[in-house]
Design a protein around this motif. Sequence first.
Motif, mmCIF file in Angstrom:
data_model
loop_
_atom_site.group_PDB
_atom_site.id
_atom_site.type_symbol
_atom_site.label_atom_id
_atom_site.label_comp_id
_atom_site.label_asym_id
_atom_site.label_seq_id
_atom_site.Cartn_x
_atom_site.Cartn_y
_atom_site.Cartn_z
ATOM 1 N N UNK A 229 -16.944 13.288 1.413
ATOM 2 C CA UNK A 229 -16.333 12.392 0.616
ATOM 3 C C UNK A 229 -15.456 12.973 -0.302
ATOM 4 N N UNK A 230 -15.465 14.119 -0.802
ATOM 5 C CA UNK A 230 -14.565 14.617 -1.700
ATOM 6 C C UNK A 230 -13.278 14.973 -1.188
ATOM 7 N N UNK A 231 -13.371 15.392 0.507
ATOM 8 C CA UNK A 231 -12.017 15.416 1.038
ATOM 9 C C UNK A 231 -11.352 14.258 1.078
ATOM 10 N N UNK A 232 -12.211 12.985 1.386
ATOM 11 C CA UNK A 232 -11.556 11.894 1.547
ATOM 12 C C UNK A 232 -10.973 11.532 0.239
ATOM 13 N N UNK A 233 -11.568 11.502 -0.867
ATOM 14 C CA UNK A 233 -11.019 11.006 -1.983
ATOM 15 C C UNK A 233 -9.832 11.976 -2.249
ATOM 16 N N UNK A 234 -9.738 13.050 -1.872
ATOM 17 C CA UNK A 234 -8.600 13.769 -2.296
ATOM 18 C C UNK A 234 -7.273 13.212 -1.247
ATOM 19 N N UNK A 235 -7.627 12.970 -0.285
ATOM 20 C CA UNK A 235 -6.660 12.618 0.968
ATOM 21 C C UNK A 235 -6.170 11.091 1.109
ATOM 22 N N UNK A 236 -7.169 10.378 0.356
ATOM 23 C CA UNK A 236 -6.834 9.230 0.756
ATOM 24 C C UNK A 236 -5.625 8.404 0.371
ATOM 25 N N UNK A 237 -4.713 8.914 -0.331
ATOM 26 C CA UNK A 237 -3.288 8.162 -0.366
ATOM 27 C C UNK A 237 -2.415 8.461 0.818
ATOM 28 N N UNK A 238 -2.671 9.974 1.165
ATOM 29 C CA UNK A 238 -2.053 10.042 2.545
ATOM 30 C C UNK A 238 -2.465 9.544 3.831
ATOM 31 N N UNK A 239 -3.863 9.229 3.957
ATOM 32 C CA UNK A 239 -4.574 8.353 4.959
ATOM 33 C C UNK A 239 -4.102 7.002 4.844
ATOM 34 N N UNK A 240 -3.655 6.427 3.707
ATOM 35 C CA UNK A 240 -3.366 5.126 3.679
ATOM 36 C C UNK A 240 -2.000 4.889 3.910
ATOM 37 N N UNK A 241 -1.021 5.958 3.765
ATOM 38 C CA UNK A 241 0.341 5.683 4.093
ATOM 39 C C UNK A 241 0.461 6.256 5.983
ATOM 40 N N UNK A 242 -0.584 6.750 6.246
ATOM 41 C CA UNK A 242 -0.407 7.706 7.696
ATOM 42 C C UNK A 242 0.161 6.506 8.903
ATOM 43 N N UNK A 243 -0.681 5.316 9.044
ATOM 44 C CA UNK A 243 -0.087 4.536 9.876
ATOM 45 C C UNK A 243 1.193 4.124 9.850
ATOM 46 N N UNK A 244 1.762 3.746 8.755
ATOM 47 C CA UNK A 244 3.264 3.487 8.413
ATOM 48 C C UNK A 244 4.006 4.503 8.730
ATOM 49 N N UNK A 245 3.747 5.726 8.332
ATOM 50 C CA UNK A 245 4.522 6.914 8.698
ATOM 51 C C UNK A 245 4.617 7.186 10.179
ATOM 52 N N UNK A 246 3.462 7.144 10.831
ATOM 53 C CA UNK A 246 3.113 7.350 12.233
ATOM 54 C C UNK A 246 3.962 6.307 12.779
ATOM 55 N N UNK A 247 4.067 4.836 12.438
ATOM 56 C CA UNK A 247 4.659 4.085 13.075
ATOM 57 C C UNK A 247 6.281 4.206 12.971
ATOM 58 N N UNK A 248 6.561 4.552 11.950
ATOM 59 C CA UNK A 248 8.108 4.813 11.626
ATOM 60 C C UNK A 248 8.529 6.071 12.491
ATOM 61 N N UNK A 249 7.737 7.077 12.396
ATOM 62 C CA UNK A 249 7.949 8.156 13.169
ATOM 63 C C UNK A 249 8.375 7.753 14.667
ATOM 64 N N UNK B 85 0.757 -1.210 0.023
ATOM 65 C CA UNK B 85 0.006 0.023 -0.048
ATOM 66 C C UNK B 85 0.833 1.326 0.113
ATOM 67 N N UNK B 86 1.924 1.152 0.972
ATOM 68 C CA UNK B 86 2.842 2.333 1.028
ATOM 69 C C UNK B 86 3.472 2.737 -0.361
ATOM 70 N N UNK B 87 4.135 1.508 -1.019
ATOM 71 C CA UNK B 87 4.838 1.715 -2.256
ATOM 72 C C UNK B 87 3.877 2.227 -3.338
ATOM 73 N N UNK B 88 2.580 1.824 -3.274
ATOM 74 C CA UNK B 88 1.610 2.137 -4.339
ATOM 75 C C UNK B 88 1.195 3.615 -4.154
ATOM 76 N N UNK B 89 1.011 4.093 -2.831
ATOM 77 C CA UNK B 89 0.784 5.407 -2.600
ATOM 78 C C UNK B 89 1.862 6.515 -2.796
#
Lengths: 372, 280, 290
Positions: free
Chosen positions: C2-22, B93-97
């Motif tokens: 939902x427009x907001x969600x559509x725009x930001x969904x890539x960031x939301x998808x990465x967010x948990x991993x980013x938070x974990x790494x941070x 998912x990360x790589x894709x995003x």
Amino acid sequence: MAEPDQSVLAIEKLSKSFQNTAVLTNIDLAIAEGSFLVLVGPSGCGKSTLLNCIAGLEEPSSGRILIGGRDMTGVPPKDRDIAMVFQSYALYPRMSVAKNITFGMQVRGATRAEQKSALERVSGMLKIDHLLERRPAQLSGGQRQRVAMGRALVREPRLFLFDEPLSNLDAKLRVEMRAEIKRLHQRLGASIVYVTHDQTEAMSLATEVAVMEGGIIVQRGPPQEVYDYPVNTFVAGFIGSPAMNFIEGHIRKDGGAVRIEIPFDGKTMAVPAEHYPFVGSTEDGTKVILGIRPEYVTGRDRASGDEEVSLELVPTLVETNGFDQHVNLAFGPAEISGRFSPREQIEIGTPLPTRIDLSQMSVFDRKTGMRL
Amino acid sequence: MTARGLLYLLLVVFVAYYMLPLFVMVITSLKDLDEIRAGSLMSPPDRVSLESWGTAWSSACAGILCEGLQPFFWNSVKMVVPAVLLSTLLGAVNGYALSQWRFRGANLIFALMLFGCFIPFQVVLLPMARTLGLLGLAGSLSGLVLVHVVYGLGFTTLFFRNFYVTVPTELVKAAKIDGAGFFTIFLRIFLPLSPPIIVVTVIWQFTQIWNDFLFGVSFSQAGTQPVTVALNNIVNATTGVKEYNVDMAAAIIAGLPTLIVYVIAGKYFIRGLTAGSVKG
Amino acid sequence: MSAWLTRHIPKIAVAPSLAAVLFFVYGFIAWTGYVSLTRSRILPRYQLEGLDQYAKLFRTPRWDVAMENLLVFGVLFIAVSVALGLLLAILLDQRIRAEGAIRTVYLYPMALSFIVTGTAWKWILNPGLGIEAVVRSWGWEDFRFGWLVDPELAIYTVVIAGVWQASGFVMALFLAGLRSVDQEIIKAAMVDGVSLPRIYASIIIPSLSPVFLSAIIVLAHLAIKSFDLVIALTGGGPGYATDLPATYMYAMAFSRGDLGQAAASATVMLMTVAAIIIPYLYSQLRQSHD
């Protein structure tokens, strides 16, 4: 809903910049139902960015876009009533041809029956019925191109967007597909915005051409008009192949008579410009560039208008293509190119009687590059 | 001797060099202790005995537990499977995003994750031990799974990002116009493309996590140790008679899963190794 | 919404991993760095005390030994692995038979755990029954090979085992590099009459410089992190003769109960790795984005 404005697409004061670099500046553009507009320009001129903005794949920094009279600001691509064909075709690699074409319908919740009938209609039109079960990897370039168009056609959109769709094809196929696209346009009466860097493609496809440079639309009009009356030296040099000849000179006004004097072989050649449709007033002594297309530099045996000069010029390079000879001729320190009959005997270094037809010349200001 | 002959001689010498330890391990594990003490390191066993394998598997003492490697082997399995699956999924998912939806800051996020792959893990051992304690995961397999997922993310993201970055971004554009969203595009278009990189990632993660020792020894307790820790405990036991044959059998057992994966899917293993060091 | 969600969904998808790494990477680094500036013993204390822990660290003979060992081990491990890896890659690149099988043999150690490698070499190198006994049994009665138990030489046994494990990997890197050299350049050189060794020396090997860099970076990184191999092979001994920074840190953290020292040594390790890795990552990322 729809405003009385009959434009399919209207772009108002659109600007786009990436990290403080302006890519598009104050674009205004409107096209009528059924037009085939080609955005043409060198790479980096902003034409693809403009197309992406129309598609909703990128957001303009300012200005707005209307499709069918509806403001598209904040509207996602899928709701813009458009379809797009890409340079790399962008076919979904793991889906069959049929799946590629109907994927959009499926995502939008169309029934199987609807998908099937749409698929039949489009695949028949594009003659790809026999390919429906194949994967993109099993198709030739031309077939992929057709599938990509099928994916767009099945949408029956208000507006088709084409992003350099023929650039990945070899020369022969490109000419074939070009004709195919033109036929589709004529048959469906669809509205199309088409991006290319290839001026031949632009000339042959468009009902209207918009030449872009550095993020602005430099000139817009029917292809022939752009060809005959380029607004500046950029358009003049960009449209037409081989490129227009540019000869430096200056304006000489003698009472009512206007002529352009060109220093040539230590003498001065005078080109009468009484009939030239100057855009504005001109002053005596203005430094100009005279633009003459190669087809107006010809040999003795080719018919020519009244306004012409005859010269003896020395050929430096001859290229034959069967129906023409392209000849480079020494002209003072520079060279100009001309088109001569294939029957003409031409020898490098031997002076060649040359006629230059001046009825179709263009005159540009040397300082600004703008048409005079 | 011809140049060609010399070439093959050299190649064979090196084959011997790399095979020697494995060969010694195998033959030692098949000998009994008397023969080991008397005989030479490299001579094949007089009598093949599988006894030491049995001991290593089910009765050798690793620390206080004398049940052989068996329970620890299954600990490793229980740890590896969820950790590999989770880290691979998140990496995909990360790589894709990060590669196909280049939002502002995507490159910075990627760089931050990438650096995370290269830190010496000593620098996180102490706070991790405390955090696992606070989460109630100290000494548990779930805690080890968490640790391996977190510190595997950088590599899995790297693999998938570098794979997806070669896919033209027009694919996403086309799918957006077709009306598909972020996850639909991922599931319907990108995942079907991904088996090769999934295999590479799974093998890499499996090997890394199975072979890990540092996290295992730091964050497990007697009942939850992974097989590498147990192996070390068996080999370095200070009490009792030194049973070299059991040590060797245990070492082979501990190394077998990754070795089998390597033999079956070496091509993908190498791809992972090289992808981890040379990019682009 | 939902427009907001559509725009930001890539960031939301990465967010948990980013938070974990941070949290788990950068937050933890910060914590360790902070603790290294305190007088924490078994439990962390949070009053800052300056650089005392580092001063103490650099005064500790055991740490000196660890750093010296890292230097000796690192340099030899990298140099020998690179030289051997390059040699093997060139040998394998001569259109030989059974290349696949031979390559598989050269590389399999990389699939093993360092613990397994350490166990194997510990057995082979043990003075009583290992190589020493073998050579003696061949009639060379005075042969001695007691490196494993010699405080001066034990660190070289770590090099031997480390090279055995990692050289195949370097071979794979170089082989991939050799295979991507433009064959037309080699043909052109052959047409010009350049001999094969010359072609390797002046054309092919210089063109592999990015591979050298990658290999050295990866090996250096492995060397600094080396922990398992030492634990399994020598246990850091005899005494602490084969301690590396990693084993020192571990000993301070888990057997000595000296969190401050552990944190300070871990921080020094991180700095060492960062000094090597950050410029490398920076150059690699820049290349791939230009």
